[in-house]
Structures are given as C-alpha cells and as structure tokens.
Design a protein around this motif. Structure first.
Motif, PDB file in Angstrom:
ATOM      1  N   ILE A 110      44.174  56.329  10.013  1.00 16.80           N
ATOM      2  CA  ILE A 110      42.687  56.547  11.470  1.00 16.80           C
ATOM      3  C   ILE A 110      41.478  56.729  10.534  1.00 16.80           C
ATOM      4  CG2 ILE A 110      43.145  59.711  12.126  1.00 16.80           C
ATOM      5  CD1 ILE A 110      42.719  55.993  14.360  1.00 16.80           C
ATOM      6  N   GLY A 111      41.041  57.428  10.030  1.00 12.46           N
ATOM      7  CA  GLY A 111      40.024  57.166   8.812  1.00 12.46           C
ATOM      8  C   GLY A 111      39.500  56.155   8.203  1.00 12.46           C
ATOM      9  N   GLU A 112      40.307  55.079   8.288  1.00  8.37           N
ATOM     10  CA  GLU A 112      39.968  54.066   7.668  1.00  8.37           C
ATOM     11  C   GLU A 112      40.047  52.630   9.124  1.00  8.37           C
ATOM     12  OE1 GLU A 112      41.903  52.840   4.351  1.00  8.37           O
ATOM     13  OE2 GLU A 112      42.989  54.614   4.966  1.00  8.37           O
ATOM     14  N   ILE A 113      39.231  53.896  10.253  1.00 12.92           N
ATOM     15  CA  ILE A 113      39.408  52.877  11.460  1.00 12.92           C
ATOM     16  C   ILE A 113      37.770  51.982  11.502  1.00 12.92           C
ATOM     17  CG2 ILE A 113      38.290  54.304  13.066  1.00 12.92           C
ATOM     18  CD1 ILE A 113      40.748  51.543  13.863  1.00 12.92           C
ATOM     19  N   LEU A 114      36.807  52.487  10.672  1.00 15.24           N
ATOM     20  CA  LEU A 114      35.376  51.260  10.938  1.00 15.24           C
ATOM     21  C   LEU A 114      35.569  50.771   9.941  1.00 15.24           C
ATOM     22  CD1 LEU A 114      32.884  55.046  10.902  1.00 15.24           C
ATOM     23  CD2 LEU A 114      33.871  52.929  13.067  1.00 15.24           C
ATOM     24  N   PRO A 115      36.313  50.465   8.871  1.00 15.43           N
ATOM     25  CA  PRO A 115      36.209  49.146   8.185  1.00 15.43           C
ATOM     26  C   PRO A 115      37.194  48.149   8.689  1.00 15.43           C
ATOM     27  CG  PRO A 115      36.591  51.009   7.039  1.00 15.43           C
ATOM     28  CD  PRO A 115      36.129  51.502   7.853  1.00 15.43           C
ATOM     29  N   VAL A 116      38.345  48.599   9.220  1.00 15.12           N
ATOM     30  CA  VAL A 116      39.273  47.861   9.598  1.00 15.12           C
ATOM     31  C   VAL A 116      38.196  47.562  10.980  1.00 15.12           C
ATOM     32  CG1 VAL A 116      40.915  47.713  11.176  1.00 15.12           C
ATOM     33  CG2 VAL A 116      41.119  49.602   9.127  1.00 15.12           C
ATOM     34  N   LEU A 117      37.964  47.807  11.992  1.00 17.26           N
ATOM     35  CA  LEU A 117      37.005  47.155  12.944  1.00 17.26           C
ATOM     36  C   LEU A 117      35.916  46.327  12.192  1.00 17.26           C
ATOM     37  CD1 LEU A 117      37.387  49.836  15.218  1.00 17.26           C
ATOM     38  CD2 LEU A 117      38.668  48.171  14.714  1.00 17.26           C
ATOM     39  N   ASP A 118      35.543  46.464  11.296  1.00 15.59           N
ATOM     40  CA  ASP A 118      34.402  45.951  10.407  1.00 15.59           C
ATOM     41  C   ASP A 118      35.097  44.542  10.871  1.00 15.59           C
ATOM     42  OD1 ASP A 118      32.173  47.534  11.157  1.00 15.59           O
ATOM     43  OD2 ASP A 118      32.409  48.733   9.221  1.00 15.59           O
ATOM     44  N   TYR A 119      36.099  44.515   9.548  1.00 18.74           N
ATOM     45  CA  TYR A 119      36.746  43.640   8.968  1.00 18.74           C
ATOM     46  C   TYR A 119      36.798  42.387  10.571  1.00 18.74           C
ATOM     47  CZ  TYR A 119      40.198  40.039   6.780  1.00 18.74           C
ATOM     48  OH  TYR A 119      41.037  39.392   5.778  1.00 18.74           O
ATOM     49  N   PHE A 120      37.988  42.401  11.250  1.00 19.06           N
ATOM     50  CA  PHE A 120      38.178  42.498  12.453  1.00 19.06           C
ATOM     51  C   PHE A 120      36.783  41.783  12.527  1.00 19.06           C
ATOM     52  CE2 PHE A 120      38.700  42.062  17.275  1.00 19.06           C
ATOM     53  CZ  PHE A 120      39.633  41.258  17.046  1.00 19.06           C
ATOM     54  N   MET A 121      35.841  41.798  13.078  1.00 19.05           N
ATOM     55  CA  MET A 121      34.288  41.456  14.283  1.00 19.05           C
ATOM     56  C   MET A 121      34.479  40.611  13.034  1.00 19.05           C
ATOM     57  SD  MET A 121      32.965  44.345  15.929  1.00 19.05           S
ATOM     58  CE  MET A 121      32.842  45.558  14.545  1.00 19.05           C
ATOM     59  N   GLU A 122      34.220  40.834  11.712  1.00 20.99           N
ATOM     60  CA  GLU A 122      33.667  39.342  10.652  1.00 20.99           C
ATOM     61  C   GLU A 122      34.977  38.185  10.749  1.00 20.99           C
ATOM     62  OE1 GLU A 122      33.924  40.925   6.671  1.00 20.99           O
ATOM     63  OE2 GLU A 122      31.928  42.032   7.316  1.00 20.99           O
ATOM     64  N   GLN A 123      36.457  38.413  11.043  1.00 22.26           N
ATOM     65  CA  GLN A 123      37.181  37.499  10.896  1.00 22.26           C
ATOM     66  C   GLN A 123      36.627  36.646  11.952  1.00 22.26           C
ATOM     67  OE1 GLN A 123      38.078  37.384   7.670  1.00 22.26           O
ATOM     68  NE2 GLN A 123      40.057  36.674   8.936  1.00 22.26           N
ATOM     69  N   VAL A 124      36.465  37.305  13.747  1.00 22.90           N
ATOM     70  CA  VAL A 124      36.284  36.886  15.073  1.00 22.90           C
ATOM     71  C   VAL A 124      34.426  36.286  14.309  1.00 22.90           C
ATOM     72  CG1 VAL A 124      36.005  37.054  17.214  1.00 22.90           C
ATOM     73  CG2 VAL A 124      37.619  38.590  16.469  1.00 22.90           C
ATOM     74  N   MET A 125      33.906  36.652  13.949  1.00 25.45           N
ATOM     75  CA  MET A 125      33.003  35.759  14.129  1.00 25.45           C
ATOM     76  C   MET A 125      32.872  34.255  13.231  1.00 25.45           C
ATOM     77  SD  MET A 125      29.817  38.957  13.207  1.00 25.45           S
ATOM     78  CE  MET A 125      28.418  37.648  13.878  1.00 25.45           C
ATOM     79  N   ALA A 126      33.451  35.028  12.046  1.00 23.36           N
ATOM     80  CA  ALA A 126      34.341  33.089  11.208  1.00 23.36           C
ATOM     81  C   ALA A 126      34.608  31.957  12.580  1.00 23.36           C
ATOM     82  CB  ALA A 126      34.857  33.331  10.181  1.00 23.36           C
ATOM     83  N   TYR A 127      35.499  32.617  12.773  1.00 23.10           N
ATOM     84  CA  TYR A 127      36.828  32.155  14.375  1.00 23.10           C
ATOM     85  C   TYR A 127      36.027  31.191  15.057  1.00 23.10           C
ATOM     86  CZ  TYR A 127      39.860  31.164  17.547  1.00 23.10           C
ATOM     87  OH  TYR A 127      40.902  30.671  18.647  1.00 23.10           O
ATOM     88  N   LYS A 128      35.108  31.629  15.327  1.00 26.78           N
ATOM     89  CA  LYS A 128      33.926  31.399  16.741  1.00 26.78           C
ATOM     90  C   LYS A 128      32.541  30.835  16.043  1.00 26.78           C
ATOM     91  CE  LYS A 128      32.720  34.238  19.871  1.00 26.78           C
ATOM     92  NZ  LYS A 128      33.615  34.151  21.647  1.00 26.78           N
ATOM     93  N   LYS A 129      33.113  31.027  14.477  1.00 30.16           N
ATOM     94  CA  LYS A 129      31.415  30.081  14.288  1.00 30.16           C
ATOM     95  C   LYS A 129      30.119  30.787  14.453  1.00 30.16           C
ATOM     96  CE  LYS A 129      33.342  26.176  12.904  1.00 30.16           C
ATOM     97  NZ  LYS A 129      33.551  24.397  12.785  1.00 30.16           N
ATOM     98  N   ILE A 130      29.864  31.860  13.986  1.00 27.75           N
ATOM     99  CA  ILE A 130      28.274  33.140  14.448  1.00 27.75           C
ATOM    100  C   ILE A 130      28.579  33.185  12.901  1.00 27.75           C
ATOM    101  CG2 ILE A 130      27.767  34.951  15.855  1.00 27.75           C
ATOM    102  CD1 ILE A 130      29.756  34.644  17.357  1.00 27.75           C
ATOM    103  N   GLY A 131      27.115  32.958  12.785  1.00 29.10           N
ATOM    104  CA  GLY A 131      27.162  33.456  11.285  1.00 29.10           C
ATOM    105  C   GLY A 131      26.069  34.693  11.647  1.00 29.10           C
ATOM    106  N   LYS A 132      26.006  35.870  10.582  1.00 32.50           N
ATOM    107  CA  LYS A 132      25.156  36.847  11.199  1.00 32.50           C
ATOM    108  C   LYS A 132      24.578  36.810   9.755  1.00 32.50           C
ATOM    109  CE  LYS A 132      25.613  42.306  10.764  1.00 32.50           C
ATOM    110  NZ  LYS A 132      26.663  42.930  10.816  1.00 32.50           N
ATOM    111  N   VAL A 133      23.262  36.531   9.895  1.00 32.45           N
ATOM    112  CA  VAL A 133      21.862  36.553   9.309  1.00 32.45           C
ATOM    113  C   VAL A 133      20.817  37.777   9.286  1.00 32.45           C
ATOM    114  CG1 VAL A 133      19.907  35.123   8.406  1.00 32.45           C
ATOM    115  CG2 VAL A 133      22.290  34.658   9.002  1.00 32.45           C
ATOM    116  N   THR A 134      21.077  38.406   7.787  1.00 31.26           N
ATOM    117  CA  THR A 134      19.317  39.318   7.848  1.00 31.26           C
ATOM    118  C   THR A 134      18.279  38.206   7.873  1.00 31.26           C
ATOM    119  OG1 THR A 134      20.987  40.432   7.371  1.00 31.26           O
ATOM    120  CG2 THR A 134      18.830  41.069   7.179  1.00 31.26           C
ATOM    121  N   VAL A 135      16.938  38.780   7.772  1.00 29.65           N
ATOM    122  CA  VAL A 135      15.627  38.277   7.193  1.00 29.65           C
ATOM    123  C   VAL A 135      14.742  39.006   7.283  1.00 29.65           C
ATOM    124  CG1 VAL A 135      13.547  36.603   8.315  1.00 29.65           C
ATOM    125  CG2 VAL A 135      16.047  35.526   8.897  1.00 29.65           C
TER     126      VAL A 135
END
Length: 187
Positions: free
Chosen positions: A86-111
């Motif tokens: 459970i101490g590693e929940i944040l990296p797990v959720l980050d990874y999951f959300m990155e997978q979803v963004m790739a699946y939905k073709k949403i780019g995460k961009v920093t300008v």
C-alpha cells in the motif's frame, strides 16, 4: 523494484478497466484516491504502521473510501494493503493513469516560457501540438521559467523540444569554446 510493483498492479487495474469497459470511471477514481493520499501523507503512514493490525487497516480503508469507490478500486487497495504494498499506491496510480492517457490518446505536455502566455497563445500551441502528434487531445501544464529569456521548452513524455534563447546561447557558447580550443591547438 517500485517500478515493477507499479507496472504489475497498474497493468492489472488497466486490464480490468478495459475488460469491464470502465476506463473512465476507474481513471476518475484513481485520480480521486491519488489526490486523497497525496494531500494526506499521514493516512498512508498509518496504513503502513507495523503495530496496527490488518483488520484495523482494512477497516480504516473501508471507512475512508468505501462510499466513493467501485469494487474494483477497493479490491486493488485491499490487495495492496494485504500484500504489504500500500505504501506504493501513488506510483501504481500514476502508472495506471499514464496507461489510460495512452489508451485514450491524451498527451501530457509541459510548456515552459519566460512569461505567462495569453489564452490565444495557449490555444495556438495546443492546436499545433494536436497537428504534429498522434494525440486526439492534450493536457498541457503551462509553467513560467524566467531563466529561459525567450522562446519555449516543450516536454512531451520523454521528448524535449528546447527552442529557448537560453539553449541557443548555450549552444553558441559551446561552439565558441570549441573554436577557441581549436585555435590554441594550431598555434
């Protein structure tokens, strides 16, 4: 090791989300859990405390999240708690959300720019990013970095497009240094 844990649990949740056609729902829940844990680090410390019994930890988890989360997300939290991850929940959720963004073709961009951009400038940047990428939508984080002097730096995933004046000055400085060094060698 943490990267392996986030991949294993994140992939499992992503597979479940796609199989059950609940990608959007689980993505929203993951963001909610992430924010709750990220803004309350003591909560995670309590869940990881060795003197607290597993029953009390599970009960605490149920009390906090039961009403707002689906069975699938609660199942992930329960499994991670029981497996001591459970101490590693944040990296797990980050990874999951990155997978979803790739699946939905949403780019995460920093300008990054030296001055804040107007709404019109932001719209032009987002339109151009959609034209030159495979993304259908973009999530842009605009940052101000006065050290850039001018221009902008765009980060998309692990790619960086640095068109700042600072970068150009650094490149010119390196070229001049090489010219200076090569001049000494021939004398």
């Amino acid at each position: 090791m943490a990267k392996l844990v986030s991949k294993v649990y994140g992939d499992a949740l992503f597979s479940l989300a796609t199989e059950e056609n609940q990608v959007d729902e689980l993505w929203e829940e993951a963001a909610m859990v992430h924010e709750a844990v990220d803004t309350n680090p003591d909560f995670l410390s309590v869940l990881c405390h060795p003197e607290l019994t597993m029953e009390k930890k599970l009960s605490l988890l149920q009390d906090v999240f039961q009403k707002g989360l689906s069975q699938h997300m609660m199942g992930l939290l329960n499994v991670m708690l029981k497996k001591g991850r459970i101490g590693e929940i944040l990296p797990v959720l980050d990874y999951f959300m990155e997978q979803v963004m790739a699946y939905k073709k949403i780019g995460k961009v920093t300008v990054s720019t030296p001055l804040p951009l107007s709404e019109g400038q932001r719209e032009k940047i987002e339109k151009k990013l959609l034209e030159v990428s495979e993304y259908e939508t973009v999530s842009v984080d605009y940052q101000t970095d006065e050290s850039l002097l001018g221009g902008m730096v765009i980060r998309i995933g692990d790619r960086v497009l640095d068109n700042s004046i600072r970068c150009k000055l650094d490149a010119m400085s390196r070229q001049l240094y090489r010219v200076k060094l090569s001049g000494k060698e021939t004398v």
